[in-house]
Structures are given as structure tokens and as C-alpha cells.
Design an enzyme around this catalytic site. Structure first.
Site, short mmCIF file in Angstrom:
data_model
loop_
_atom_site.label_atom_id
_atom_site.label_comp_id
_atom_site.label_asym_id
_atom_site.label_seq_id
_atom_site.Cartn_x
_atom_site.Cartn_y
_atom_site.Cartn_z
N ASP A 190 0.83 -1.19 0.00
CA ASP A 190 0.00 0.00 0.00
C ASP A 190 0.87 1.25 0.00
OD1 ASP A 190 -2.16 -1.64 0.11
OD2 ASP A 190 -2.66 -1.23 2.21
N LYS A 202 -3.96 2.37 -2.47
CA LYS A 202 -4.75 2.12 -1.28
C LYS A 202 -4.50 3.14 -0.18
CE LYS A 202 -7.06 -1.42 -2.67
NZ LYS A 202 -8.49 -1.25 -2.94
N ASP A 218 -3.25 -3.57 10.23
CA ASP A 218 -3.49 -5.00 10.28
C ASP A 218 -4.33 -5.42 9.08
OD1 ASP A 218 -3.66 -7.56 12.22
OD2 ASP A 218 -5.57 -7.29 11.20
N ALA A 221 -4.10 0.66 13.60
CA ALA A 221 -3.94 2.09 13.88
C ALA A 221 -4.60 2.50 15.19
CB ALA A 221 -4.52 2.91 12.72
N MET A 281 -10.31 6.66 8.82
CA MET A 281 -10.66 7.37 7.58
C MET A 281 -11.84 8.31 7.77
SD MET A 281 -10.08 4.11 5.01
CE MET A 281 -10.78 2.93 6.19
N GLY A 286 0.04 8.92 12.91
CA GLY A 286 0.36 8.24 14.16
C GLY A 286 1.61 7.38 14.08
#
Length: 478
Positions: free
Chosen positions: A249, A271, A304, A333, A384, A413
Site C-alpha cells: 500500500d 490504497k 493489520d 492504527a 478514515m 500516528g
């Protein structure tokens, strides 16, 4: 080479440890693990050693050391805090031609206890000949990261089938090639997946054929975590080192990609929210095509694979097409961003549950709409959600969340440019616009989000209620 390396079979043999404290206990424990009959000699024992003696696990030779304690012993370790006594034990052992080790005293030791990486029956020992035990420990830590935990099961399997392997491959070069296949082929992944019987059947089938079967391709869905390279798991690192092809990604940063095997092919499939996208169907086709060519494919995802990562869809597709697929979890996250912002997702008296939400559904317009969103004592971690801050805020207020519910926006983060913006729910849309928050960012809603104002320890903190950025007081710890 100053020392001659060897591994000793002490099973059932009497050995002596002189000393009754914590160091002696650790030495006795390691000797017991090797099957030795351990005698501990000392005037007094610490509580754990005393319990072992009471249970018959060790024999206690009570009193001050005398050379007669060495009679019948095969090995001795001096582990007291008295240098003179330790030297006397070593001297008495030398007179009897016994190997003695004196803890932290290389000059009086006839053998050294190495730092050990245990993948039994595979054991790797590291020694500095007593010159720098702390450095041996650091080397061991490196090997712990590199050596697959499945190797022990692989060696045990090879041990069980050794006679068959030798009969089938009498030529040494052929046998070496078979062992290479055993390590690099499908057997080790099966053992990693706790499928020992299937791994043994694959080995036996290979022995019955004309040679090792051609390597089948596979796909491993790997979670890269939120971006901090230190949060990558050991299993993820091994997968990156073994990959022939990595489909990653756009969120996966350079620090993680630098850990990919140098000659592996890397394919950026986008992505990223608001960024370049590769259709999911095209990603499916790429994984399938490379796997069918016999390659080891890693599908590398931020966070994940099974938390808003479409890993379930990809695994189902691969299974339908007969491609072996495994999953290496990553730090998602919600967990990582909260931790790096000093926010406990659950805390007594404030939050008894956590709800992970995404503001982007499959149709592109789905929004969470359940009564539980308004329940106090629940932390919401919203992925998101920056682009939909207005709609999210309206929905949460409509479901009963108070206007002054604490919120925290964690942007980038775990990365060096991390920024935490703390405020209240009613002000969330304004905070997103005023501070030009970009992706990736996680929204945390709930009472625990207020902890960021006093506990954020990494990157920049903006306390919107005070209106002033707060310095990064502990960022150096990361």
C-alpha cells in the site's frame, strides 16, 4: 579460536552449583532444563531454591564448601558473591580434572556458559570467551529476531526422517539440495502454521518422487503496522526477507520498505485514502499471477490486514483459486495511535469497551448508524474519518453524545511528523479544517481522549481548548 566449542549431554549426570542466591538459581534452572541431576551447595538458599530442594527437584548440600562436594560430579559452577571462594572451588575442580565455570570470572573458568538462542532441538550458542558477555547477549538478541521459531519443529522433523532421507539421497550433494528444499519449500510454512502432520506428508511425498517437487507459489498477508519500523513484528520481518514479490500500500513508508529483500520486486498498489488507487480486482489478479509462477508473494498493508484492510476478501479469493495463504497480523492504527498519543482505549471508570469504525464503507457512502455510538463509557476509534468530520459529528450528536465529549485527532500516528489535536466533539469539524488535518489520521472519541492533554509523549500536541501547541516532552524515548 581461544575456546573449543562443544555441546555437553548432561542428562542424568550429577553436577554441582556452589551458591544459594539468584545467580546460582538461574544456573541450576538451566542445568535442570538439560536433564542434569543438580546439587546446590550453600549454607542458605533463596526461597525458590529452597522450594526446589523441598520438592526434591534439586539436592541441597548444606554448609560451607569443602572439596569433597566435588566427588562424583561431572561439572561444577561457582556462583557465589565471594571471589576467593569461587577461586577455591575452581582450584579444587582443576585438581580433580573437572570442568568448572566461575560466574563473571573468565580467568578461573575452564568452560564458559554462552548466550543461547533456543529453537530446540536447534540450539545456537554465542560466546565472547568471557571478554564481553553483554555483547554476546546483544548478538543473541539479533539472532532471536532472525531465526524462525519454526526451525525447531523443522529440525525435529528432519531428525525423525533422517534415516529415510539418507537412504533416498546417498549422494551428499543431492542430500544437501534436499535439505535446502526442506528449509525453503512448503514444509517450514506448514510447520509455522501448526500443521505438522501435513508438513510430514509433504516431506514423505518428496522422498518418494524423483526429487523435490517444484516450489509452489504462496501469498502472505502482512500487517506493516502504523508506520513506525520498531512496531513491525518478527514474523513480518521474516516474510519481507523471504518475499520474491511485495505488493504494498502507499501508506507503507520507506522505513518499512527498506526491510524488504533487496532483489524482491516491489509493486505499489496505492490504497491510500484520497490517493492513487489500484482496483481491488487488479490486486487480486496480481497476487494470483505471481503465486502461480511459483513466487512467494507478500501483500503488505498498513496496520493489520484484517482490520479495514480487505484482507478477508483477499484471503477468500486466494483460497477459491487454490493458492496457499497465511496472515501475519500487524499493530492496527487504533491501538498504535492511541498508545503514541498517551490515550488508553479502555480505563476503569471511563471506558469499558472499544468500537472500531470506518467512515468509508464498500459502497463509498456508508456511515455507521447504531444506537451504541451514543453510549457513554465506550471509546470510538474511527478510521478514515477526517473527510467526513461534519457528518460524523452530526451523527454522534444525534445519537446522544454530549457536545463536550473529548476527542483527539491523531495525524500520522507513530511517524516522526505525528500530531495530536485534542478538543471536544462539537468543535471536531472546525479543528479538522483549522489545522488542515490530512490523511492518515485516526479520530478517537470518548472520555479517555482527554488523556492526550496530559499524557501525550510522542510528537506534537495541540490542546485546542488552550489554543496552544505543546512541545514534545518525551519524543526522544521513541
Amino acid at each position: 579460536m581461544k575456546l573449543y566449542p562443544l555441546f555437553a549431554d548432561l542428562h542424568g549426570l550429577p553436577v554441582l552449583v556452589v551458591g544459594g542466591g539468584g545467580v546460582a538459581r538461574r544456573k541450576a534452572e538451566a542445568l535442570l532444563g538439560a536433564g542434569a541431576q543438580v546439587t546446590v551447595g550453600a549454607p542458605r538458599l533463596d526461597a525458590e531454591l529452597a522450594a526446589w530442594a523441598g520438592a526434591g527437584t534439586i539436592r541441597w548440600q548444606r554448609g560451607e564448601f569443602v572439596p569433597g562436594w566435588l566427588d562424583g560430579m561431572w561439572l561444577v559452577i561457582a556462583a557465589t558473591d565471594e571471589r576467593g571462594l569461587n577461586a577455591a572451588v575452581a582450584a579444587a575442580a582443576s585438581e580433580r580434572r573437572l570442568f568448572a565455570n566461575v560466574v563473571d570470572d573468565a580467568a578461573h573458568s575452564r568452560f564458559h556458559v554462552p548466550a543461547v538462542v533456543d529453537r530446540s532441538p536447534l540450539v545456537v550458542a554465542v560466546s565472547t570467551a568471557g571478554a564481553a558477555p553483554a555483547l554476546a547477549r546483544r548478538v543473541r538478541e539479533t539472532l532471536e529476531r532472525v531465526l524462525d521459531h519454526g526451525l525447531g519443529a523443522l529440525v525435529a522433523l528432519a531428525q525423525r526422517q533422517r534415516a529415510r532421507i539418507v537412504r533416498r539421497h546417498e549422494n551428499l550433494a543431492d542430500r544437501r539440495a534436499f535439505y535446502d528444499w526442506l528449509h525453503d519449500g512448503p514444509v517450514l510454512p506448514l510447520l509455522r502454521a501448526a500443521r505438522g502432520q501435513e508438513a510430514e506428508q509433504v516431506l514423505l511425498a518428496a522422498l518418494q518422487g524423483d526429487g523435490p517437487p517444484p516450489r509452489k507459489g504462496s501469498v502472505t498477508l502482512v500487517g506493516a503496522g502504523p508506520g513506525h519500523p520498531g512496531l513491525l513484528t518478527l514474523q513480518a520481518l521474516r516474510a519481507l526477507n523471504e518475499a520474491d514479490v511485495v505488493l504494498h500500500d502507499q501508506l507503507v513508508g520507506d522505513a518499512i520498505l527498506a526491510m524488504v529483500r533487496r532483489d524482491a520486486e516491489r509493486i505499489d498498489v496505492g490504497k491510500r485514502c484520497g490517493g492513487r488507487q489500484v482496483a481491488q480486482e487488479q490486486i487480486h489478479r496480481l497476487m494470483l499471477a505471481h503465486a502461480r509462477e511459483g513466487r512467494r508473494v507478500v501483500r503488505l498493508k498498513g496496520g493489520d490486514p484484517f482490520v479495514f484492510g480487505r484482507g478477508g476478501e483477499e484471503m477468500a479469493f486466494l483460497r477459491r483459486h487454490g493458492v496457499a495463504c497465511a496472515v501475519v497480523p500487524g499493530v492496527t492504527a487504533a491501538v498504535a495511535c492511541a498508545a503514541f498519543a498517551g490515550i488508553p482505549l479502555t480505563q476503569r471508570g471511563q471506558a469499558q469497551s472499544v468500537c472500531l469504525l470506518t467512515a468509508h464503507g464498500k459502497a463509498g457512502s456508508d456511515m455507521p448508524d447504531v444506537q451504541a455510538l451514543g453510549r457513554p463509557g465506550q471509546t470510538l476509534a474511527i478510521y478514515m474519518g477526517v473527510e467526513r468530520a461534519d457528518a460524523l459529528t452530526a451523527r454522534l450528536l444525534a445519537h446522544g453524545r454530549a457536545t463536550d465529549t473529548p476527542v483527539a485527532i491523531v495525524e500520522n500516528g507513530s511517524l516522526p511528523q505525528q500530531r495530536v489535536i485534542a478538543g471536544v466533539l462539537a468543535e471536531l469539524p472546525r479543528l479538522v479544517r483549522e489545522h488542515a488535518v490530512g490523511s492518515p489520521a485516526l479520530l478517537i472519541v470518548g472520555e479517555v481522549a482527554a488523556c492526550a492533554t496530559s499524557q501525550a509523549w510522542f510528537g506534537e500536541l495541540v490542546d485546542a481548548r488552550a489554543g496552544q501547541p505543546v512541545a514534545e516532552p518525551m519524543a526522544e524515548l521513541a
